[in-house]
Design an enzyme around this catalytic site. Structure first.
Site, PDB file in Angstrom:
ATOM      1  N   TYR B 143     105.170  14.318  -3.727  1.00 36.52           N
ATOM      2  CA  TYR B 143     105.825  15.608  -3.469  1.00 36.52           C
ATOM      3  C   TYR B 143     107.339  15.464  -3.638  1.00 36.52           C
ATOM      4  O   TYR B 143     107.962  14.646  -2.954  1.00 36.52           O
ATOM      5  CB  TYR B 143     105.453  16.039  -2.051  1.00 36.52           C
ATOM      6  CG  TYR B 143     106.329  17.080  -1.386  1.00 36.52           C
ATOM      7  CD1 TYR B 143     106.904  16.817  -0.149  1.00 36.52           C
ATOM      8  CD2 TYR B 143     106.549  18.333  -1.968  1.00 36.52           C
ATOM      9  CE1 TYR B 143     107.687  17.770   0.502  1.00 36.52           C
ATOM     10  CE2 TYR B 143     107.336  19.284  -1.329  1.00 36.52           C
ATOM     11  CZ  TYR B 143     107.910  19.005  -0.096  1.00 36.52           C
ATOM     12  OH  TYR B 143     108.687  19.933   0.538  1.00 36.52           O
ATOM     13  N   ASP B 228     100.657  11.507   5.714  1.00 36.68           N
ATOM     14  CA  ASP B 228     100.932  12.935   5.784  1.00 36.68           C
ATOM     15  C   ASP B 228      99.643  13.671   5.421  1.00 36.68           C
ATOM     16  O   ASP B 228      99.250  13.708   4.258  1.00 36.68           O
ATOM     17  CB  ASP B 228     102.073  13.289   4.817  1.00 36.68           C
ATOM     18  CG  ASP B 228     102.500  14.748   4.946  1.00 36.68           C
ATOM     19  OD1 ASP B 228     103.541  15.117   4.394  1.00 36.68           O
ATOM     20  OD2 ASP B 228     101.774  15.525   5.597  1.00 36.68           O
TER      21      ASP B 228
END
Lengths: 473, 448
Positions: B143, B228
């Site tokens: 990301y 995450d």
């Protein structure tokens, strides 16, 4: 029962209670911390009163909410905007909210200054705003000068993750804790001696814990101080600006800027920044609404990106946008709130007076800066701690000792007045009066020995810098 | 006059990920007002199931009015700023997480820290686990926001661990070791590995094998793991081989001498931004067995608390177990349907995707459309797709992919019609390329 009957015993027990058992406690906001601290002396249990949350004018907010159910129902003109809000995470903030906020800030300042929403950055509370500003204007190892006494939370908010240092500007009671030129200079020199690069001055105006507004003279000093030091900033935390209840009226640093000659203003306009929040004026610390205001585009740009780490919930932005846009409401609220604050402060000051205790003359804030030097056994911070423990244990009041605010003189305490019912305040004043009456003539040190023996660590945490500072602001 | 952090471009926001966004802002698609505009397929948002949430809200209007059992909770909420979080909300969250992950582990609320979004959670974990100059290993592609979130204000470094299409971008022990080596060569102390599971941008869940490799590696090097799991609720395809396994589950299965140490080194991040589609409400969290981390992170959350108004609303929503169960099942069904639409549509345009079972996007293979096997060619292709085709998608280079030609395309943030239109445009685009380049492509395939 009275204080006189409380036997100080070495079996002092402190225990926690999970639920508030009576309405009195609930209304004094102790429930917010989910515990009630009970202090027992022998067989007597005395409820410890906390003075650290704001709730004088909630009825006004609640009635507005009741009249505007659509707003909390995520509706605008009868249509659901839930989806829009749920998706809205733009760090530039909800435009409607920023507009309403700048208008509200202008209103508080008597419309003597206006703010541009494009120069405002929203943050999750002033805690976040202050830290973010440090990240923007200072490197690790740089220093900011802060006049003492100051809000204990700054030790964490300004220093912890940023690596910035705080160097105190020592203010004293000799001139009512006003900032002087020599104190400023002294602080600057102290920083230099420690090899610290000074990046600016941060003031809280109105002051926490003093409850006073900065005078024009003090402003002149501050402006003169940073004017020709081109890398220095002036940050004005104006979180209490809406709590000014008597004269002299509040003067924002933005007003000072506006009044300056164009030449002088040009030197410093991009190095002056304001921090604000709705936690004190509207009494909404739980909603986490803070803001940075600056004319410096680079600061706004950087702070905006950094606000990603602490955005304000869109649900909250929408609710408060509607509330603050209701000009009729905000006008009424500001004036009624100030009236109630004034009345309460009077009550506290009078109550303390009856106990022979004086306060610093104040015109703002949710607290008074109280002079208990005459109750100290000796002019030392150890004596201040002893006195504070007695007030916690015997009197059953949690107030903040000046040392926790870095005050240079022992014997001063911050006492809040806006976070409990009138009745509770009366009870507190009676207790204080009784305490003073009883301790006059009592020998110093006689009762303190027992306290120290059985005093457990966590009680220190009540007023130390390290604990839940957000609630202690 | 300002700090280096404020002055430099160290915020990482000049990447193409954000540039494409800006182009979109200038010329946004609208079915009626601007049908030729750019369709936003670069935003990983879940907009598929708002109707379900809205209907719950209509049935529970009291909650929105901050009422509980008819009594106004406004005052209590307005004053509530305890960084330990609203207990009812934390309870609701751990129950939600427990049931969503198949009840394989019981999560407990005293190991949870609430933060204003996963953005804040990730940064706080970095502040807790690293000193400036220390590094975390991240498998690529990752990301783009991590460059800012993990590094900017913390001073931490990221060491990329390059995964490749040769094995479906899976994490291998070998790649982990190589990344560690690289760190040593750069004189950076490695403090841990951060993975996103399910992966953004891949849309795949980590296998148990991968998770165990990761744990073994962390035990061996005595470093941390941050997982995450922000997309954990978006797993829409769970056969036995492709269901979601949390790092906490694999950790729990470990039963050896090293358990205690590693137990304190594994931390999870979660958020309601993707599963419930509520990024605006700023609800994130850190979950860890490590008491010191929890203690420090709790204090740090002062800089990023969740609005009590929001905590109240969502604690009521999540506590409605019947509703939440129904929501998750339906949400996942809709996500699967959309993903299938995207995959089919791209296939018709001669484009394949990495096989995925989660997330709000596909990892799309456009290597065959590149004029050359280079990142310049990827950038060229990307610009054409944004400006000519009118689709904002994310180029693999913005995700630090080591191979040019891969793109992330989101499918859950636009309407079905917009998706159809996007596929239609894509088909027209590839047709035009193929019709020109057909001879060249055939030559390429021969020599592959």
């Amino acid at each position: 029962m009275g204080l006189a009957e409380n036997q100080v015993s070495c079996n002092t027990v402190i225990f926690w209670c999970k639920k508030s058992k009576n309405k009195e406690a609930a209304s004094s906001s102790i429930i917010i911390i989910h515990h009630i601290y009970y202090v027992s002396h022998g067989s007597h249990v005395r409820k410890l009163l906390f003075f650290n949350n704001w709730q004088l004018s909630f009825d006004l907010l609640e009635s507005w909410l009741a009249k505007n159910p659509d707003v909390s129902g995520f509706k605008r003109d009868g249509k659901s905007i839930f989806r829009e809000l749920a998706l809205f995470q733009d760090y530039h903030g909800l435009p409607l909210f920023k507009k309403a906020l700048v208008d509200f800030m202008a209103e508080i300042r008597g419309n003597k200054v206006t703010f541009d929403p494009n120069h405002m950055v929203l943050t999750a509370g002033a805690t976040s705003a202050n830290e973010t500003l440090m990240f923007c204007v200072a490197e690790e190892g740089d220093a900011f000068l802060l006049p003492t006494p100051y809000y204990p939370g700054f030790d964490r908010d300004l220093k912890w993750r940023t690596g910035v240092e705080i160097v105190p500007i020592q203010c004293t009671s000799s001139n009512n804790f006003r900032i002087t030129e020599s104190a400023l200079e002294q602080a600057y020199q102290d920083a230099r001696k420690r090899n610290l690069r000074v990046k600016g001055v941060l003031v809280t105006n109105p002051s926490n814990p003093l409850g006073t507004t900065l005078s024009r003279n003090e402003f002149d000093l501050l402006v003169d101080f940073i004017k020709d030091k081109e890398t220095m900033h002036l940050i004005s935390d104006e979180i209490y600006s809406g709590t000014v209840f008597s004269s002299p009226s509040f003067v924002s640093v933005m007003e000072i800027l506006k009044e300056m000659t164009p030449n002088d203003a040009a030197k410093i306009w991009n190095r002056v920044h304001v921090v604000y929040s709705l936690s004190k004026d509207l009494g909404l610390p739980g909603f986490r609404v803070g803001a940075i205001y600056s004319e410096n585009d680079a600061v706004v740009a950087a702070a905006t990106k950094m606000s990603s780490f602490g955005l304000v919930s869109s649900q909250t932005q929408y609710l408060l946008a509607a509330m603050l846009s209701d000009n009729k409401f905000t006008k009424k609220y500001i004036s009624e709130n100030q009236k109630r604050l004034r009345r309460r402060q009077r009550m506290l000051v009078t109550g303390l007076q009856k106990a022979g205790i004086k306060c610093l003359k104040s015109n703002a804030g949710l607290f008074c800066w109280v002079d208990m030097r005459h109750l100290l056994c000796s002019n030392t911070f150890e004596a201040e701690m002893e006195l504070w423990k007695k007030i916690v244990y015997q009197v059953g009041l949690n107030i903040s000792p000046g040392s926790s605010c870095h005050c240079s003189e022992p014997g001063w305490f911050r006492v809040c007045f806006a976070n409990m019912s009138q009745d509770t305040l009366n009870v507190a004043m009676k207790r204080v009066k009784n305490f003073v009456t009883d301790s006059t003539g009592a020998e110093c040190g006689s009762s303190s020995a027992c306290f120290t023996k059985s005093f457990s660590n966590w009680v220190f945490r009540l007023s130390s810098r390290d604990h839940r500072a957000p609630e202690e602001r | 006059m300002l700090s280096r952090k404020a002055s430099k471009d160290s915020h990482g926001q000049d990447s193409s990920y954000f540039q494409g966004w800006q182009e979109y802002e200038k010329n946004s698609y609208h079915p009626i007002q601007n049908p030729m505009g750019i369709i936003q397929m670069g935003l990983a948002e879940n907009q598929l199931s708002f109707d379900l949430l809205e209907s719950w809200l209509r049935r529970n209007s009291n909650t929105m009015a901050l009422k509980k059992d008819g009594v106004s909770a406004f005052k209590d909420l307005a004053l509530f700023q305890d960084y330990h979080g609203l207990p009812a909300f934390k309870e609701a969250l751990v129950n939600f997480m427990t049931s969503m992950r198949g009840n394989k582990i019981k999560y407990s609320s005293d190991k949870l820290v609430l933060t204003a979004g996963a953005t804040a959670a990730n940064e706080i974990l970095m502040f807790c686990l690293t000193d400036p100059g220390q590094a975390f290993i991240l498998p690529t592609p990752y990301y783009p926001g991590f460059d800012r979130d993990l590094k900017w204000r913390t001073g931490a470094e990221i060491i990329p661990m390059h995964c490749s299409s040769s094995n479906g971008f899976r994490i291998t022990r070998c790649a982990l070791e190589q990344a560690y080596q690289l760190g040593q060569e750069l004189n950076l102390k490695i403090k841990g590995v951060l993975v996103t599971n399910p992966s953004n941008p891949l849309g795949t869940t980590m296998t148990k094998t991968e998770l165990n490799h990761l744990l073994d590696f962390a035990i061996d090097k005595n470093i941390h793991i941050v997982s995450d799991e922000i997309y954990s609720g978006t797993v829409f395809d769970s056969s036995s081989t492709t269901s979601f396994t949390s790092i906490m589950e694999v950790l729990n299965e470990r039963n050896n001498n090293n358990y205690n140490n590693i137990r304190n080194h594994v931390h999870m991040v979660y958020s309601l931004s993707k599963d419930l589609g509520l990024p605006g409400f700023r609800v994130g969290m850190i979950y860890s067995n490590n008491e010191k981390v929890i203690a420090a992170a709790t204090k740090m959350s002062s800089f990023a608390l969740v609005s009590s108004q929001t905590q109240f609303l969502l604690s009521n929503l999540l506590s409605d177990a019947k509703f939440i169960k129904k929501y998750m099942v339906e949400n996942q069904r809709r996500l699967k349907r959309r993903k299938d639409m995207l995959v089919r549509g791209l296939r018709k345009a001669g484009i394949s995707c990495l096989r995925s079972n989660a997330g709000l996007f596909c990892w799309v293979d456009m290597r065959h459309l590149l004029s050359s096997d280079s990142f310049e060619a990827e950038k060229e292709l990307w610009k054409r797709i944004v400006c000519e085709v009118g689709l904002n998608i994310s180029p693999g280079s913005s995700c630090h992919c080591s191979q040019p030609g891969w793109f992330r395309i989101c499918f859950a943030n636009i309407s079905e019609d917009a998706l159809h239109l996007a596929m239609h445009r894509m088909k027209a685009f590839t047709n035009s390329i193929f019709s020109v380049r057909l001879p060249i492509i055939m030559m390429r395939k021969k020599s592959f």
